[in-house]
Design a protein around this motif. Structure first.
Motif, short mmCIF file in Angstrom:
data_model
loop_
_atom_site.label_atom_id
_atom_site.label_comp_id
_atom_site.label_asym_id
_atom_site.label_seq_id
_atom_site.Cartn_x
_atom_site.Cartn_y
_atom_site.Cartn_z
N ASP A 245 1.10 -0.71 -0.32
CA ASP A 245 0.02 0.43 0.09
C ASP A 245 0.75 1.44 -0.61
OD1 ASP A 245 -2.35 -1.39 -0.14
OD2 ASP A 245 -2.83 -1.50 2.35
N ARG A 246 1.88 1.18 0.60
CA ARG A 246 3.11 2.71 1.15
C ARG A 246 3.36 2.43 -0.57
NH1 ARG A 246 4.09 -0.18 5.62
NH2 ARG A 246 5.97 -0.52 5.04
N ALA A 247 3.91 1.36 -0.93
CA ALA A 247 4.75 1.47 -2.64
C ALA A 247 3.52 1.66 -4.24
CB ALA A 247 5.55 0.63 -2.56
N GLY A 248 2.25 2.20 -3.52
CA GLY A 248 1.49 1.38 -4.52
C GLY A 248 1.77 0.79 -5.22
N LEU A 249 1.99 -0.56 -5.28
CA LEU A 249 1.51 -1.67 -5.89
C LEU A 249 1.69 -3.09 -5.29
CD1 LEU A 249 5.48 -1.47 -5.32
CD2 LEU A 249 4.85 -1.14 -7.35
N SER A 250 1.12 -3.82 -6.34
CA SER A 250 0.38 -5.28 -5.73
C SER A 250 1.00 -6.46 -6.11
CB SER A 250 -0.48 -5.66 -7.14
OG SER A 250 0.06 -6.12 -8.05
N LEU A 251 1.08 -7.19 -5.34
CA LEU A 251 1.96 -8.42 -4.64
C LEU A 251 2.67 -8.80 -6.92
CD1 LEU A 251 0.22 -11.50 -2.26
CD2 LEU A 251 3.31 -9.67 -2.99
N GLN A 252 2.09 -8.67 -7.81
CA GLN A 252 2.12 -9.01 -9.16
C GLN A 252 3.71 -8.41 -9.02
OE1 GLN A 252 1.63 -12.04 -10.66
NE2 GLN A 252 -0.09 -12.42 -9.02
N ASP A 253 3.57 -6.96 -8.38
CA ASP A 253 4.63 -6.49 -9.33
C ASP A 253 5.92 -6.65 -8.00
OD1 ASP A 253 3.12 -4.13 -10.60
OD2 ASP A 253 1.95 -3.33 -8.60
N ILE A 254 6.16 -7.25 -7.37
CA ILE A 254 6.79 -7.80 -6.87
C ILE A 254 7.86 -9.05 -6.87
CG2 ILE A 254 8.20 -8.74 -4.05
CD1 ILE A 254 7.10 -6.01 -4.99
N ASP A 255 9.19 -9.21 -7.28
CA ASP A 255 9.92 -10.28 -7.49
C ASP A 255 10.08 -10.85 -6.70
OD1 ASP A 255 10.35 -9.27 -10.32
OD2 ASP A 255 10.52 -6.96 -9.43
N ARG A 256 11.08 -10.53 -5.41
CA ARG A 256 11.01 -11.77 -4.71
C ARG A 256 10.26 -11.06 -3.14
NH1 ARG A 256 12.44 -13.42 -8.41
NH2 ARG A 256 14.56 -15.13 -8.39
N VAL A 257 9.88 -11.89 -2.01
CA VAL A 257 9.70 -10.86 -0.59
C VAL A 257 10.76 -12.13 -0.06
CG1 VAL A 257 8.20 -11.88 1.26
CG2 VAL A 257 7.16 -11.50 -1.70
N VAL A 258 11.54 -11.18 0.64
CA VAL A 258 12.08 -11.92 1.42
C VAL A 258 12.16 -11.86 3.18
CG1 VAL A 258 14.88 -11.58 2.65
CG2 VAL A 258 14.07 -11.81 -0.53
N ALA A 259 12.23 -12.45 3.59
CA ALA A 259 11.32 -12.42 5.10
C ALA A 259 12.08 -13.38 5.83
CB ALA A 259 10.16 -13.00 5.28
N HIS A 260 12.25 -12.72 7.34
CA HIS A 260 12.45 -13.77 8.54
C HIS A 260 12.45 -15.21 7.82
CE1 HIS A 260 13.99 -15.43 12.27
NE2 HIS A 260 12.85 -15.26 12.31
N GLN A 261 12.90 -16.40 8.49
CA GLN A 261 13.02 -17.47 8.47
C GLN A 261 12.48 -18.38 9.62
OE1 GLN A 261 13.61 -18.60 5.02
NE2 GLN A 261 13.13 -16.17 4.61
N PRO A 262 11.64 -18.56 10.27
CA PRO A 262 11.61 -18.59 11.31
C PRO A 262 11.19 -20.45 11.71
CG PRO A 262 9.73 -17.99 10.84
CD PRO A 262 10.61 -17.43 10.04
N ASN A 263 10.19 -20.96 10.43
CA ASN A 263 9.97 -21.89 10.19
C ASN A 263 9.84 -22.28 8.81
OD1 ASN A 263 7.68 -24.05 9.90
ND2 ASN A 263 8.03 -24.23 12.26
N PRO A 264 10.62 -23.17 7.81
CA PRO A 264 9.90 -22.88 6.39
C PRO A 264 8.34 -23.66 6.49
CG PRO A 264 12.28 -24.20 6.69
CD PRO A 264 12.04 -23.85 8.38
N VAL A 265 8.10 -24.86 7.27
CA VAL A 265 6.85 -24.92 7.50
C VAL A 265 6.07 -23.88 7.03
CG1 VAL A 265 4.84 -26.78 7.57
CG2 VAL A 265 7.26 -27.47 7.46
N LEU A 266 6.64 -23.14 8.22
CA LEU A 266 4.63 -21.93 8.52
C LEU A 266 4.68 -21.00 7.21
CD1 LEU A 266 3.16 -20.01 10.42
CD2 LEU A 266 5.48 -19.67 11.69
#
Length: 360
Positions: A245-266
């Motif tokens: 929302d802040r960037a005025g984008l949608s998920l289709q505009d994102i090439d990678r989502v890089v997040a913390h890795q607490p648990n791969p299954v979750l």
């Protein structure tokens, strides 16, 4: 370097990672934790985790990752003007682990400091470096490293923590970059009322070390797994949607989502529920476990090695003890990543010279 509105932009010039040589398989962990390897795989997705040697402290891991990042960026570590270390497993309560890293590297020109935001730490530290570089144009390069030596603080019989947490380091070199590349749309938050849900109870000023704290095992990581899982599933969707929302984008505009890795299954389950397109959510916890403040930059380095291109948009989302959380958007500069090879023998304390680097 500025954008169309005259704002300077700060981005990533290079990434570097380091994992200790010793590996603990699910079979190794299961024997002590009283579970089966299959139980670990099904519930966490973690297949192995790296463990620091007796002579390896957090600063030793971090120094190797910073050197790899500097080599990848094509700079001399002596030109780094700011060194920010994110960790919740410091070498000592004081001085800062960043000062230890600075000494190992010989980065004598760097202002060195730590940031403590648990698993959110690298992005918090990146924001500190980002703003510092904007305010101090005389500093050209900042090194930001996330590192954990969790194995030093684990109870191997506690299946809630021993199956997940591991050791490792990942670093980035930040510098002014050409617009529209670089960081934007940061947002952060904290909820201290949940601070006791995951912590190391003893060893600080509230509960100093003594014979009783040692006997109780209060120097080991304690975690309320159910509360943490609920917190993650509550906060992660908001980090994604709010950043878009802040960037005025949608998920289709994102090439990678890089997040913390607490648990791969979750993490994979949440990605599917959010509708993150196939292949765009970076998951590395399978091979390294939860390496805390190093998890997100390690995942970013993996994405760089896997082919991030100039102009690709990376959505960053972090969350951790405290509780803390944060997000931001990074438009990629084309920076490569380098992995420092693990070594077969433990180093002397604060010694980082060894096997040559490999370019990935």
């Amino acid at each position: 370097m500025t954008d169309a509105a005259g704002h300077r932009r700060i981005g990533v010039l290079g990434m570097g990672t380091y994992l200790p040589a010793q590996v603990r398989s699910n079979a190794d962990v299961a024997r002590d934790a009283g579970v089966t390897p299959e139980w670990i795989s099904e519930r966490t997705g973690v297949r192995q985790r790296h463990v620091a040697a007796a002579g390896e402290a957090a600063s030793d891991l971090a120094a190797r990752a910073v050197r790899a990042a500097a080599d990848t960026a094509g700079i001399d570590v002596r030109d780094v003007g700011l060194l920010v270390c994110a960790t919740s497993t410091p070498d000592e309560l004081g001085p800062s682990t960043a000062c230890r890293i600075q000494a190992v590297l010989g980065a004598s020109r760097a202002v060195a400091l730590d940031v403590s935001a648990a698993c959110s730490g690298w992005l918090f530290a990146a924001k500190v470096a980002h703003d510092w570089l904007l305010a101090s144009p005389e500093i050209r390069y900042a090194a930001v490293v996330g590192v954990e030596a969790y194995s030093k603080f684990l109870d191997p019989t506690d299946r809630g923590t021993a199956v997940l947490f591991a050791d490792g380091a990942a670093a980035s070199i930040l510098s002014p970059v050409a617009a529209p590349q670089g960081f934007a749309h940061f947002a952060f938050g904290s909820d201290g009322t949940l601070a006791d849900r995951v912590l190391i109870p003893a060893g600080g000023s509230r509960l100093p070390a003594d014979a009783d704290t040692i006997a109780r095992g209060d120097h080991r990581i304690r975690m309320d797994g159910r509360t943490i899982s609920r917190f993650i599933t509550d906060v992660f969707p908001g980090l994604i949607t709010d950043t878009l929302d802040r960037a005025g984008l949608s998920l289709q505009d994102i090439d990678r989502v890089v997040a913390h890795q607490p648990n791969p299954v979750l993490l994979r389950r949440m990605g599917a529920e959010l509708g993150i397109p196939e292949g765009r959510l970076v998951v590395v916890g399978d091979e390294v476990g939860n390496i805390g403040a190093a998890s997100t930059p390690y995942a970013l380095a993996a994405a760089a090695r896997d082919g991030l291109r100039v102009g690709d948009r990376v959505l960053l989302a972090v969350f951790g003890a405290g509780m803390t959380w944060g997000s931001g958007l990074l438009t990629w500069t084309g920076a490569p990543a380098r992995t420092t090879p693990t070594r077969t023998s433990p180093p002397e304390p604060h010694e980082t010279e060894g096997a040559p680097d490999e370019r990935c």
